[in-house]
Structures are given as C-alpha cells and as structure tokens.
Design a protein around this motif. Structure first.
Motif, PDB file in Angstrom:
ATOM      1  N   THR A 133      -2.130  -1.755   5.713  1.00 21.96           N
ATOM      2  CA  THR A 133      -1.009  -0.886   5.352  1.00 21.96           C
ATOM      3  C   THR A 133      -0.739   0.095   6.492  1.00 21.96           C
ATOM      4  O   THR A 133      -1.663   0.755   6.966  1.00 21.96           O
ATOM      5  CB  THR A 133      -1.331  -0.114   4.054  1.00 21.96           C
ATOM      6  OG1 THR A 133      -1.491  -1.061   2.996  1.00 21.96           O
ATOM      7  CG2 THR A 133      -0.230   0.860   3.707  1.00 21.96           C
ATOM      8  N   LEU A 172      -7.315   2.545  -5.309  1.00 19.58           N
ATOM      9  CA  LEU A 172      -6.325   1.851  -4.483  1.00 19.58           C
ATOM     10  C   LEU A 172      -7.044   1.361  -3.240  1.00 19.58           C
ATOM     11  O   LEU A 172      -7.616   2.152  -2.491  1.00 19.58           O
ATOM     12  CB  LEU A 172      -5.174   2.774  -4.079  1.00 19.58           C
ATOM     13  CG  LEU A 172      -4.244   2.247  -2.967  1.00 19.58           C
ATOM     14  CD1 LEU A 172      -3.584   0.939  -3.386  1.00 19.58           C
ATOM     15  CD2 LEU A 172      -3.213   3.301  -2.598  1.00 19.58           C
ATOM     16  N   SER A 192      -6.148  -0.614   0.129  1.00 20.98           N
ATOM     17  CA  SER A 192      -5.010  -1.100   0.914  1.00 20.98           C
ATOM     18  C   SER A 192      -5.524  -1.896   2.108  1.00 20.98           C
ATOM     19  O   SER A 192      -6.507  -1.531   2.745  1.00 20.98           O
ATOM     20  CB  SER A 192      -4.113   0.054   1.362  1.00 20.98           C
ATOM     21  OG  SER A 192      -4.808   0.952   2.190  1.00 20.98           O
ATOM     22  N   SER A 245       2.340   1.597  -3.471  1.00 20.36           N
ATOM     23  CA  SER A 245       1.314   2.073  -4.397  1.00 20.36           C
ATOM     24  C   SER A 245       1.059   3.564  -4.225  1.00 20.36           C
ATOM     25  O   SER A 245       0.969   4.306  -5.209  1.00 20.36           O
ATOM     26  CB  SER A 245       0.011   1.297  -4.179  1.00 20.36           C
ATOM     27  OG  SER A 245       0.202  -0.075  -4.431  1.00 20.36           O
ATOM     28  N   ARG A 246       0.941   4.013  -2.971  1.00 19.37           N
ATOM     29  CA  ARG A 246       0.737   5.442  -2.713  1.00 19.37           C
ATOM     30  C   ARG A 246       1.894   6.269  -3.249  1.00 19.37           C
ATOM     31  O   ARG A 246       1.689   7.328  -3.854  1.00 19.37           O
ATOM     32  CB  ARG A 246       0.580   5.704  -1.219  1.00 19.37           C
ATOM     33  CG  ARG A 246      -0.800   5.373  -0.706  1.00 19.37           C
ATOM     34  CD  ARG A 246      -0.971   5.704   0.754  1.00 19.37           C
ATOM     35  NE  ARG A 246      -0.432   7.008   1.100  1.00 19.37           N
ATOM     36  CZ  ARG A 246       0.021   7.329   2.306  1.00 19.37           C
ATOM     37  NH1 ARG A 246       0.003   6.450   3.285  1.00 19.37           N
ATOM     38  NH2 ARG A 246       0.484   8.516   2.562  1.00 19.37           N
ATOM     39  N   HIS A 247       3.125   5.783  -3.054  1.00 22.97           N
ATOM     40  CA  HIS A 247       4.298   6.511  -3.550  1.00 22.97           C
ATOM     41  C   HIS A 247       4.258   6.580  -5.079  1.00 22.97           C
ATOM     42  O   HIS A 247       4.521   7.629  -5.662  1.00 22.97           O
ATOM     43  CB  HIS A 247       5.586   5.822  -3.077  1.00 22.97           C
ATOM     44  CG  HIS A 247       6.814   6.582  -3.447  1.00 22.97           C
ATOM     45  ND1 HIS A 247       7.364   7.544  -2.633  1.00 22.97           N
ATOM     46  CD2 HIS A 247       7.596   6.534  -4.556  1.00 22.97           C
ATOM     47  CE1 HIS A 247       8.435   8.058  -3.212  1.00 22.97           C
ATOM     48  NE2 HIS A 247       8.590   7.458  -4.386  1.00 22.97           N
ATOM     49  N   ALA A 275       1.535   9.178  -6.075  1.00 26.94           N
ATOM     50  CA  ALA A 275       1.831  10.563  -5.711  1.00 26.94           C
ATOM     51  C   ALA A 275       3.109  11.125  -6.321  1.00 26.94           C
ATOM     52  O   ALA A 275       3.185  12.322  -6.596  1.00 26.94           O
ATOM     53  CB  ALA A 275       1.896  10.690  -4.186  1.00 26.94           C
ATOM     54  N   HIS A 305      -0.141   3.187   7.120  1.00 23.90           N
ATOM     55  CA  HIS A 305      -0.123   4.534   6.553  1.00 23.90           C
ATOM     56  C   HIS A 305       0.436   5.574   7.526  1.00 23.90           C
ATOM     57  O   HIS A 305       0.963   6.590   7.095  1.00 23.90           O
ATOM     58  CB  HIS A 305      -1.532   4.944   6.114  1.00 23.90           C
ATOM     59  CG  HIS A 305      -2.034   4.162   4.961  1.00 23.90           C
ATOM     60  ND1 HIS A 305      -1.521   4.270   3.683  1.00 23.90           N
ATOM     61  CD2 HIS A 305      -3.014   3.230   4.875  1.00 23.90           C
ATOM     62  CE1 HIS A 305      -2.154   3.461   2.868  1.00 23.90           C
ATOM     63  NE2 HIS A 305      -3.078   2.812   3.559  1.00 23.90           N
ATOM     64  N   GLY A 365       0.819  -1.207   0.000  1.00 25.36           N
ATOM     65  CA  GLY A 365       0.000   0.000   0.000  1.00 25.36           C
ATOM     66  C   GLY A 365       0.854   1.260   0.000  1.00 25.36           C
ATOM     67  O   GLY A 365       0.530   2.249  -0.661  1.00 25.36           O
ATOM     68  N   LEU A 366       1.964   1.229   0.732  1.00 25.28           N
ATOM     69  CA  LEU A 366       2.880   2.373   0.743  1.00 25.28           C
ATOM     70  C   LEU A 366       3.561   2.529  -0.610  1.00 25.28           C
ATOM     71  O   LEU A 366       3.718   3.646  -1.113  1.00 25.28           O
ATOM     72  CB  LEU A 366       3.921   2.200   1.850  1.00 25.28           C
ATOM     73  CG  LEU A 366       3.368   2.083   3.278  1.00 25.28           C
ATOM     74  CD1 LEU A 366       4.507   1.849   4.260  1.00 25.28           C
ATOM     75  CD2 LEU A 366       2.549   3.299   3.654  1.00 25.28           C
TER      76      LEU A 366
END
Length: 134
Positions: free
Chosen positions: A111, A106, A108, A90-92, A95, A113, A87-88
C-alpha cells in the motif's frame, strides 16, 4: 503449516483495477488474492472478498467497503487484509467513516501509504488521455 482460526471474519480488500474473482460458467477461474481465501478457510476462518469499484477514488471505495462490511456482518468486528489501494480505502474507512471500533486489525500489502511518485508523474503527463476513464 496450521492456519489459526480467528473468531471474527477476514475481509480481503483488492486494489486499483482489482476484483474479487472472475467466474466463467459458474466456476471461479481466477481470484485476486489467489489461494489466500482457500488457505485461510482451511483453518475454519470466515473469509470474504468484496467487489469494489475498480477505478473510483479512495473516499468512494471506502464507502463501498463500509457498506459491504455492514451488510455482510452487521455490527460484528472484522479483520482486513488489503492490497495496494485497498489499504488506503481501508484506512479511510477506519479513520473517517466511523469504523475504528469495528476493525480489529488491518494488514496492508504493497500500500502506498506515503503516496506514489509514479502515479503523480503519470497523472501530470497523461491526465488528458486518462480523464475520460478515471
């Protein structure tokens, strides 16, 4: 339960120390997302799971994920289902690697967060022994 069919592909993103699947003699013996891909495919969905580095950092794994999505789907938007560190990653990717317009959703699961106090504690106390592997 009927599985909805999505127009766009679904990418299952594994976490730290994860994998896509383990195969022996050409046969899958274990999947990281056990049964999830099969269930989603039963509704006619396209589902893939990349094999990201098991131990690299978030920025490197996010770049690996982006390369995978670009290679597999070109400019087609995707849905991401990510577990833990996935999840981290994917977020990176969304963004910081210009993928906001390519990721439709997305989801997650588990994750961290907001960080992980256990990981912070472990790094402080075990860094000397973990450094050669991570």
């Amino acid at each position: 339960m009927t599985v909805p069919r999505l127009r766009n592909p679904i990418v299952l993103v594994h976490g730290l120390l994860g994998y896509d699947e383990v195969r022996v003699a050409g046969r899958t013996v274990v999947e990281y997302f056990r049964g999830i891909a099969t269930h989603l495919r039963s509704g006619g969905n396209r589902v893939v799971a990349p094999r990201l580095s098991m131990t690299r950092g978030i920025a490197e794994r996010a770049d690996e994920l982006k390369q995978f999505v670009d290679r597999e789907f070109g400019g087609e938007p995707v849905h991401l289902i990510a577990h833990s560190m996935g999840g981290l990653d994917s977020r990176h990717m969304i963004a910081h690697l210009g993928m906001a317009d390519r990721v439709l959703s997305l989801t997650s699961i588990g994750t961290p967060h907001r960080g992980s106090p256990v990981a912070d504690w472990g790094l402080k106390r075990l860094e000397f022994w973990l450094q050669p592997w991570f």
